[in-house]
Enzyme design. Structure first.
Site, mmCIF file in Angstrom:
data_model
loop_
_atom_site.group_PDB
_atom_site.id
_atom_site.type_symbol
_atom_site.label_atom_id
_atom_site.label_comp_id
_atom_site.label_asym_id
_atom_site.label_seq_id
_atom_site.Cartn_x
_atom_site.Cartn_y
_atom_site.Cartn_z
ATOM 1 N N LYS A 22 0.353 -63.747 -29.757
ATOM 2 C CA LYS A 22 0.140 -62.541 -30.554
ATOM 3 C C LYS A 22 0.767 -62.695 -31.935
ATOM 4 C CE LYS A 22 3.532 -59.130 -29.910
ATOM 5 N NZ LYS A 22 4.051 -58.820 -31.240
ATOM 6 N N ASN A 23 1.975 -63.263 -31.992
ATOM 7 C CA ASN A 23 2.663 -63.357 -33.289
ATOM 8 C C ASN A 23 2.049 -64.396 -34.217
ATOM 9 O OD1 ASN A 23 4.324 -61.323 -32.535
ATOM 10 N ND2 ASN A 23 6.198 -62.554 -32.380
ATOM 11 N N CYS A 116 12.448 -49.057 -35.726
ATOM 12 C CA CYS A 116 11.955 -49.443 -34.411
ATOM 13 C C CYS A 116 13.149 -49.617 -33.492
ATOM 14 C CB CYS A 116 11.115 -50.707 -34.471
ATOM 15 S SG CYS A 116 12.056 -52.197 -34.420
ATOM 16 N N ARG A 121 15.354 -53.144 -39.259
ATOM 17 C CA ARG A 121 14.273 -54.033 -39.687
ATOM 18 C C ARG A 121 13.717 -53.694 -41.064
ATOM 19 N NH1 ARG A 121 10.731 -55.517 -34.461
ATOM 20 N NH2 ARG A 121 10.314 -57.397 -35.640
ATOM 21 N N ASP A 307 13.411 -63.395 -29.115
ATOM 22 C CA ASP A 307 12.389 -62.801 -28.243
ATOM 23 C C ASP A 307 12.517 -63.251 -26.781
ATOM 24 O OD1 ASP A 307 11.389 -61.392 -30.360
ATOM 25 O OD2 ASP A 307 9.575 -62.577 -30.621
ATOM 26 N N ARG A 399 1.672 -54.120 -25.458
ATOM 27 C CA ARG A 399 1.586 -54.583 -26.839
ATOM 28 C C ARG A 399 1.474 -56.101 -26.902
ATOM 29 N NH1 ARG A 399 6.536 -53.564 -29.687
ATOM 30 N NH2 ARG A 399 5.514 -55.149 -30.920
HETATM 31 C C1 UD1 Z 1 9.228 -61.560 -36.168
HETATM 32 C C2 UD1 Z 1 8.516 -61.430 -34.845
HETATM 33 C C3 UD1 Z 1 9.468 -60.882 -33.782
HETATM 34 C C4 UD1 Z 1 10.745 -61.723 -33.719
HETATM 35 C C5 UD1 Z 1 11.354 -61.909 -35.099
HETATM 36 C C6 UD1 Z 1 12.502 -62.897 -35.114
HETATM 37 C C7 UD1 Z 1 6.206 -61.009 -35.476
HETATM 38 C C8 UD1 Z 1 5.087 -60.042 -35.578
HETATM 39 N N1 UD1 Z 1 7.374 -60.549 -35.008
HETATM 40 O O1 UD1 Z 1 9.624 -60.247 -36.567
HETATM 41 O O2 UD1 Z 1 8.798 -60.910 -32.516
HETATM 42 O O3 UD1 Z 1 11.681 -61.085 -32.895
HETATM 43 O O4 UD1 Z 1 10.370 -62.399 -36.032
HETATM 44 O O5 UD1 Z 1 12.113 -64.109 -34.604
HETATM 45 O O6 UD1 Z 1 6.064 -62.178 -35.754
HETATM 46 N N2 UD1 Z 1 15.247 -58.859 -42.539
HETATM 47 C C9 UD1 Z 1 15.791 -58.241 -43.650
HETATM 48 N N3 UD1 Z 1 14.956 -57.920 -44.691
HETATM 49 C C10 UD1 Z 1 13.614 -58.183 -44.662
HETATM 50 C C11 UD1 Z 1 13.074 -58.820 -43.511
HETATM 51 C C12 UD1 Z 1 13.933 -59.144 -42.472
HETATM 52 O O7 UD1 Z 1 16.988 -57.991 -43.727
HETATM 53 O O8 UD1 Z 1 12.910 -57.879 -45.636
HETATM 54 C C13 UD1 Z 1 16.150 -59.211 -41.406
HETATM 55 C C14 UD1 Z 1 15.820 -58.452 -40.123
HETATM 56 O O9 UD1 Z 1 16.409 -57.187 -40.094
HETATM 57 C C15 UD1 Z 1 16.387 -59.396 -39.070
HETATM 58 C C16 UD1 Z 1 16.103 -60.778 -39.671
HETATM 59 O O10 UD1 Z 1 15.918 -60.574 -41.063
HETATM 60 O O11 UD1 Z 1 17.766 -59.227 -38.963
HETATM 61 C C17 UD1 Z 1 14.915 -61.496 -39.102
HETATM 62 O O12 UD1 Z 1 13.792 -60.611 -39.090
HETATM 63 P P1 UD1 Z 1 12.307 -61.119 -39.288
HETATM 64 O O13 UD1 Z 1 12.226 -62.592 -39.099
HETATM 65 O O14 UD1 Z 1 11.771 -60.555 -40.549
HETATM 66 O O15 UD1 Z 1 11.553 -60.401 -38.074
HETATM 67 P P2 UD1 Z 1 10.050 -59.966 -38.077
HETATM 68 O O16 UD1 Z 1 9.286 -60.870 -38.971
HETATM 69 O O17 UD1 Z 1 9.946 -58.497 -38.270
#
Ligand code: UD1
Length: 420
Positions: A22-23, A116, A121, A307, A399
């Site tokens: 899915k990701n 969430c 996030r 995950d 999901r």
């Molecule tokens: C993706 C995955 C999710 C997985 C996560 C980490 C998808 C759809 N989802 O989520 O299943 O758990 O990667 O492997 O692919 N952060 C910031 N600022 C930002 C963006 C992120 O501070 O603008 C922080 C987040 O709060 C978190 C960390 O960076 O602490 C990593 O998050 P991120 O890799 O962005 O997670 P997702 O991409 O949302």
């Protein structure tokens, strides 16, 4: 509303075919916005998140046909660049439309995804990077209003933190930007790599795929000619079934996987005493003589995936001795702890660290699914608990897990979906 009923105590055996990731499918669907042609995506899992993104793309103007895990999609027909709240609020990954919409149309409005269950996030890193590429961004009435009148420009982006969807958004933005982008500290997850490979196949000049620095030569808004492809297997779904075999101390095989993507999980299961036999696209798990405790620290790929943290915590309740889990990515990703405790688990939480005392007998209980992976940990606990476990709010599981009950049933588990 549906719930899952699990009668614990069955040994599992047999094989389970792993679905597409899915990701990986989510950014790949979003990347069709960059395309000028119809494209066929195979191995797309039929799960709620995919259907949500398809609904959003339909709303934007894409045309598609989705049958038997195959999406035939034409996003060249998109005429609207507003991703509205009603759809975005149901799935955070809708933010993946931001980069492609902005780079294709020079303007877009995408609803802010909101909070969430697993933490705040934020998306500040996505926005900061787009600003460096020349975007003007305002937040108005809950929407990200982004403009780049003359199109996005290539830039040097150094991510402060590794972000998966942030990297994907900026890679897609850079593909249609004017000039060269250098993206440093970019995520190296297999899902990010597949996105780069699909863009490269479509003619985008990308260097450094699989490393933490990418150089992307943008096409200056010339839309891409995407080629057909098949989505990579879901390493987290595979890891979840391996943990199901492990917690019941049974022999099972996951099929249609890329074992290399599961190295951190396989290594940890070996450390816990299980026999793991890896072949080209299969991983066989053999029972342990004694399940040993272990420690995990979550990190970005190729480290131990956040995950898989909840599923391993369930498994650790059945290991001899004390295990420690340190969650380094999301501050609030311990929602499963109180539910596991309701089943008898002995877990002590302190900040971002959990100490699990095993081996503890678990008992069936009514428990609540709180997020996607937390819910799968509750299924695993239910498989070894004495008596019946009822997992409520299983829309979280829908999901991300395709044909969940069927796959568990085929492995010999007593899992049924019932109506509240
Ligand atoms: C993706 C995955 C999710 C997985 C996560 C980490 C998808 C759809 N989802 O989520 O299943 O758990 O990667 O492997 O692919 N952060 C910031 N600022 C930002 C963006 C992120 O501070 O603008 C922080 C987040 O709060 C978190 C960390 O960076 O602490 C990593 O998050 P991120 O890799 O962005 O997670 P997702 O991409 O949302």
């Amino acid at each position: 509303m549906d719930y899952l009923q699990i009668k614990g105590g069955s040994k599992l055996n047999g094989k389970v075919k792993i679905s597409g990731a899915k990701n990986a499918a989510l950014p790949l669907l979003a990347c069709t916005i960059l395309s000028k042609n119809r494209v066929t995506m195979k191995n797309v899992p039929n799960v709620k998140d995919i259907n949500t993104l398809l609904k959003l793309l339909l709303n934007l103007g894409s045309k598609f046909n989705y049958e038997k895990n195959c999406v035939d999609i034409d996003s060249s027909t998109i005429s609207n660049s507003m991703a509205n709240y009603d759809i975005v609020k149901t799935m955070r990954a809708s933010i993946l439309t931001l980069g492609p919409l902005l780079s294709t149309f020079g303007h877009c409005e995408v609803s802010l995804p909101g909070g969430c269950a697993i933490g705040q996030r934020p998306i500040d890193l996505h926005l900061k990077a787009l600003e460096l590429m020349g975007a003007e961004i305002e937040i108005k009435q809950g929407y990200i209003v982004a403009k780049a009148k003359k199109g996005l420009k290539g830039a040097t982006i150094v991510f402060d933190k590794i972000t998966v969807t942030g990297s994907e958004n900026i890679i897609m933005a850079a593909a249609l930007a004017k000039g060269r982008s250098r993206i440093v500290n970019v995520a190296k997850e297999p899902e990010v790599i597949q996105l780069c490979e699909v863009l490269k196949e479509a003619g985008v000049d990308i260097e450094g795929i699989g490393t933490d620095e990418l150089i992307i030569e943008g096409t200056d808004r010339e839309r891409l000619n995407l080629k057909d492809f098949s989505v990579i297997p879901d390493r987290i779904e595979a890891g979840t079934y391996l943990c199901a075999g492990a917690i019941t101390n049974s022999g099972i095989t996951v099929e249609d996987v890329i074992p290399e993507h599961l190295e951190a999980v396989v290594t940890k299961l070996e450390e816990m005493g299980f026999g793991l036999y890896v072949s080209k696209d299969k991983i066989m798990l053999k029972p342990a003589k004694k399940i040993k405790s272990a420690d995990i620290i979550t990190s970005e790929y190729p480290g131990f995936p956040t995950d898989m943290q909840a599923q391993f915590m369930a498994l650790m309740t059945q290991a001899e001795g004390v295990s420690i889990v340190e969650e380094r990515l999301f501050e609030n990703r311990f929602m499963h702890v109180s539910e596991l405790q309701r089943m008898g688990a002995s877990i002590m939480l302190r900040g971002n660290s959990a100490t699990i005392q095993g081996k503890i007998k678990l008992y069936g209980a009514d428990v609540m699914a709180t997020d996607l992976r937390a819910s799968s940990a509750l299924i695993l606990a239910g498989l070894v608990a004495e008596g019946t476990t009822k997992i409520h709010r299983i829309y979280h599981l829908d999901r991300g897990y395709e044909n969940l009950e069927e796959k568990f049933k085929n492995l010999g588990a007593d899992v049924v979906r019932l109506k509240e």
